[in-house]
Design an enzyme around this catalytic site. Structure first.
Site, mmCIF file in Angstrom:
data_model
loop_
_atom_site.group_PDB
_atom_site.id
_atom_site.type_symbol
_atom_site.label_atom_id
_atom_site.label_comp_id
_atom_site.label_asym_id
_atom_site.label_seq_id
_atom_site.Cartn_x
_atom_site.Cartn_y
_atom_site.Cartn_z
ATOM 1 C CB THR A 245 -3.379 9.525 11.349
ATOM 2 O OG1 THR A 245 -3.368 9.321 12.764
ATOM 3 C CG2 THR A 245 -2.339 10.566 10.980
ATOM 4 C CE1 TYR B 196 -4.378 -2.209 10.661
ATOM 5 C CE2 TYR B 196 -6.158 -1.474 12.094
ATOM 6 C CZ TYR B 196 -4.947 -1.244 11.471
ATOM 7 O OH TYR B 196 -4.299 -0.041 11.661
ATOM 8 C CB ILE C 73 14.732 -7.578 9.641
ATOM 9 C CG1 ILE C 73 13.282 -7.605 9.146
ATOM 10 C CG2 ILE C 73 15.426 -6.306 9.167
ATOM 11 C CD1 ILE C 73 12.359 -6.649 9.892
ATOM 12 C CB THR D 284 -0.947 0.026 1.216
ATOM 13 O OG1 THR D 284 -0.179 -0.213 2.400
ATOM 14 C CG2 THR D 284 -2.040 -1.008 1.094
ATOM 15 N N GLY D 285 2.167 1.084 0.002
ATOM 16 C CA GLY D 285 3.053 2.246 -0.068
ATOM 17 C C GLY D 285 3.467 2.463 -1.510
ATOM 18 C CB VAL E 159 7.531 -6.628 7.882
ATOM 19 C CG1 VAL E 159 6.080 -7.038 8.106
ATOM 20 C CG2 VAL E 159 8.186 -6.216 9.196
HETATM 21 P P1 NAD Z 1 -0.172 2.640 4.720
HETATM 22 O O1 NAD Z 1 -0.971 1.509 4.177
HETATM 23 O O2 NAD Z 1 -0.037 3.873 3.894
HETATM 24 O O3 NAD Z 1 1.292 2.175 5.111
HETATM 25 C C1 NAD Z 1 1.634 0.851 5.416
HETATM 26 C C2 NAD Z 1 2.973 0.558 4.756
HETATM 27 O O4 NAD Z 1 3.359 -0.780 5.113
HETATM 28 C C3 NAD Z 1 2.894 0.603 3.227
HETATM 29 O O5 NAD Z 1 4.020 1.260 2.696
HETATM 30 C C4 NAD Z 1 2.902 -0.879 2.826
HETATM 31 O O6 NAD Z 1 3.409 -1.104 1.532
HETATM 32 C C5 NAD Z 1 3.755 -1.481 3.932
HETATM 33 N N1 NAD Z 1 3.492 -2.899 4.150
HETATM 34 C C6 NAD Z 1 2.297 -3.517 4.274
HETATM 35 N N2 NAD Z 1 2.467 -4.839 4.468
HETATM 36 C C7 NAD Z 1 3.803 -5.069 4.478
HETATM 37 C C8 NAD Z 1 4.613 -6.213 4.631
HETATM 38 N N3 NAD Z 1 4.066 -7.438 4.815
HETATM 39 N N4 NAD Z 1 5.954 -6.070 4.565
HETATM 40 C C9 NAD Z 1 6.533 -4.860 4.372
HETATM 41 N N5 NAD Z 1 5.813 -3.725 4.209
HETATM 42 C C10 NAD Z 1 4.466 -3.837 4.275
HETATM 43 O O7 NAD Z 1 -0.822 2.978 6.137
HETATM 44 P P2 NAD Z 1 -0.496 4.129 7.181
HETATM 45 O O8 NAD Z 1 -1.748 4.873 7.411
HETATM 46 O O9 NAD Z 1 0.732 4.849 6.816
HETATM 47 O O10 NAD Z 1 -0.231 3.257 8.488
HETATM 48 C C11 NAD Z 1 1.070 2.963 8.968
HETATM 49 C C12 NAD Z 1 0.952 2.169 10.261
HETATM 50 O O11 NAD Z 1 0.233 2.935 11.239
HETATM 51 C C13 NAD Z 1 0.193 0.858 10.100
HETATM 52 O O12 NAD Z 1 0.815 -0.146 10.847
HETATM 53 C C14 NAD Z 1 -1.175 1.160 10.673
HETATM 54 O O13 NAD Z 1 -1.777 0.023 11.201
HETATM 55 C C15 NAD Z 1 -0.828 2.187 11.752
HETATM 56 N N6 NAD Z 1 -1.999 3.027 12.037
HETATM 57 C C16 NAD Z 1 -2.407 3.957 11.131
HETATM 58 C C17 NAD Z 1 -3.546 4.718 11.409
HETATM 59 C C18 NAD Z 1 -4.048 5.771 10.462
HETATM 60 O O14 NAD Z 1 -5.098 6.352 10.724
HETATM 61 N N7 NAD Z 1 -3.386 6.107 9.396
HETATM 62 C C19 NAD Z 1 -4.251 4.511 12.595
HETATM 63 C C20 NAD Z 1 -3.807 3.520 13.466
HETATM 64 C C21 NAD Z 1 -2.672 2.796 13.189
#
Ligand code: NAD
Ligand code: UDP
Length: 315
Positions: free
Chosen positions: A174, A144, A62, A36-37, A58
């Site tokens: 966020t 999740y 690592i 998702t990045g 991940v």
């Molecule tokens: P996002 O989806 O933009 O970022 C997640 C990143 O993790 C992406 O770059 C994706 O490619 C990478 N990723 C996913 N699975 C992976 C794997 N198996 N191996 C390596 N990389 C992997 O989401 P975000 O909003 O930036 O969230 C980042 C973190 O913060 C997450 O763990 C999320 O659960 C946590 N979080 C976010 C929010 C929010 O509101 N944005 C709220 C609570 C918690």
């Protein structure tokens, strides 16, 4: 200068965190599988000698030498985490084991990005850290919610059993620039729909609430929390406690974008929490921090960002 690993560093929050840690003169290694990045989120950092990026999942072990680890790797939008739920829970659980194993081997500090979702559909309002939550263990959000809950358990057990230096933050909703156009979360959906004068899709009747935090506030809080003494572990909530209904958010986005969009009401997804608002007294007592960016200001910045993204697509 510290050498810092950010798993999920090419994602929405991870890329902002990387940027700020680099500005503070650290070395940053981003590890991401780009689910998702995106490379475009970090393209502007690649020319920095103190930045590097590794394509890795991940869930694989690592091996790096680092001082600090921020564990963000995990899809965060319901649309994406429900796409492959088994992979989502593996990411949280095996990812936690791998970053904790690394932290243990190299004596690094490790911060887990947990979530308000650990409270599920809460019976306590606002949510305090003492509350154990109301989570359905077998629903469509469980991959999740339960993955993140299990990750918290692993963090606490590595801390108690192996003395690993850990920090746990429970992040509330966020938003901000660099959310993907197809992210599917409410703020990006409403802004993209409004900018295109398409119907705003409210799930349910729009009376459910969320409290929205701007990404810069989160990132500054995360870094301050990482820099607390080893006795500060959490879990601590981090969010902006001003609560809005989803209908209010829709109206605000329509007004700020001057949109002609109408509202359409769609079915409410299963187990969608009715209300959510963080109690942030704990984190305020631990670090010098409080949210600075209120919703209207943060939305305007995010709207500007999406105007640019949409222009690029149609250019
Ligand atoms: P996002 O989806 O933009 O970022 C997640 C990143 O993790 C992406 O770059 C994706 O490619 C990478 N990723 C996913 N699975 C992976 C794997 N198996 N191996 C390596 N990389 C992997 O989401 P975000 O909003 O930036 O969230 C980042 C973190 O913060 C997450 O763990 C999320 O659960 C946590 N979080 C976010 C929010 C929010 O509101 N944005 C709220 C609570 C918690
Ligand atoms: N939501 C909505 N329309 C959308 C996307 C989401 O009404 O296009 C609702 C969703 O049902 C939930 C709230 O907005 O009640 C927040 O959803 P999001 O996916 O952003 O985050 P989460 O549910 O994980 O808090």
């Amino acid at each position: 200068m510290n050498r810092i690993l950010i798993t999920g560093g090419a994602g929405f929050i991870g890329s902002h965190l990387a940027e700020k840690l680099l500005r503070e003169n650290n070395e940053v290694i981003c590890l991401d599988n780009y689910f998702t990045g995106s490379k475009s989120n970090i393209a502007h950092l690649l020319s920095n000698d103190r930045f590097e990026c590794i394509r890795q999942d991940v869930t694989k072990e690592i091996f790096l030498e680092v001082d600090e680890i921020y564990n963000l790797a995990c899809p965060a939008s319901p649309v994406h985490y429900q796409y492959n739920p088994i992979k989502t829970i593996k990411t949280s659980v095996m990812g936690a084991i791998n970053v904790l194993g690394l932290a243990k081997r190299v004596n690094a500090k490790v911060l887990q990005t947990s979530t308000s979702e650990v409270y599920g559909d809460p019976h306590i309002h606002p949510q305090q850290e003492e509350y154990w939550g109301n989570v359905n263990p077998i629903g469509i959000r469980s991959c999740y919610d339960e993955g993140k809950r299990c990750a918290e358990t692993l963090f606490m057990d590595y801390h108690r059993q192996n003395k690993v230096k850990i920090k746990i933050l429970r992040i509330f909703n966020t938003y901000g620039p660099r959310m993907q156009l197809n992210d599917g979360r409410v703020v990006s959906n409403f802004i993209i729909q409004a900018l295109q004068n398409k119907d705003i899709t409210i799930y349910g009747d729009g009376s459910q609430t969320r409290s929205f935090q701007y990404v810069d506030d989160l990132v500054s809080g995360m870094i301050k929390f990482m820099n607390t003494g080893d006795d500060v572990v959490g879990p601590a909530n981090i969010g902006n406690p001003v609560e809005f209904t989803i209908a209010e958010l829709a109206e605000l986005v329509i007004r700020l974008t001057n949109s002609k969009s109408k509202i359409s009401f769609l079915a409410l997804p299963e187990n969608d929490p009715v209300k959510r608002k963080p109690d942030i007294s704990l984190i305020k007592s631990l670090i010098d921090w409080e949210p600075q960016v209120q919703l209207e200001e943060g939305l305007l910045k995010t709207i500007d960002y999406f105007k640019g993204s949409l222009k690029n697509i149609y250019a």
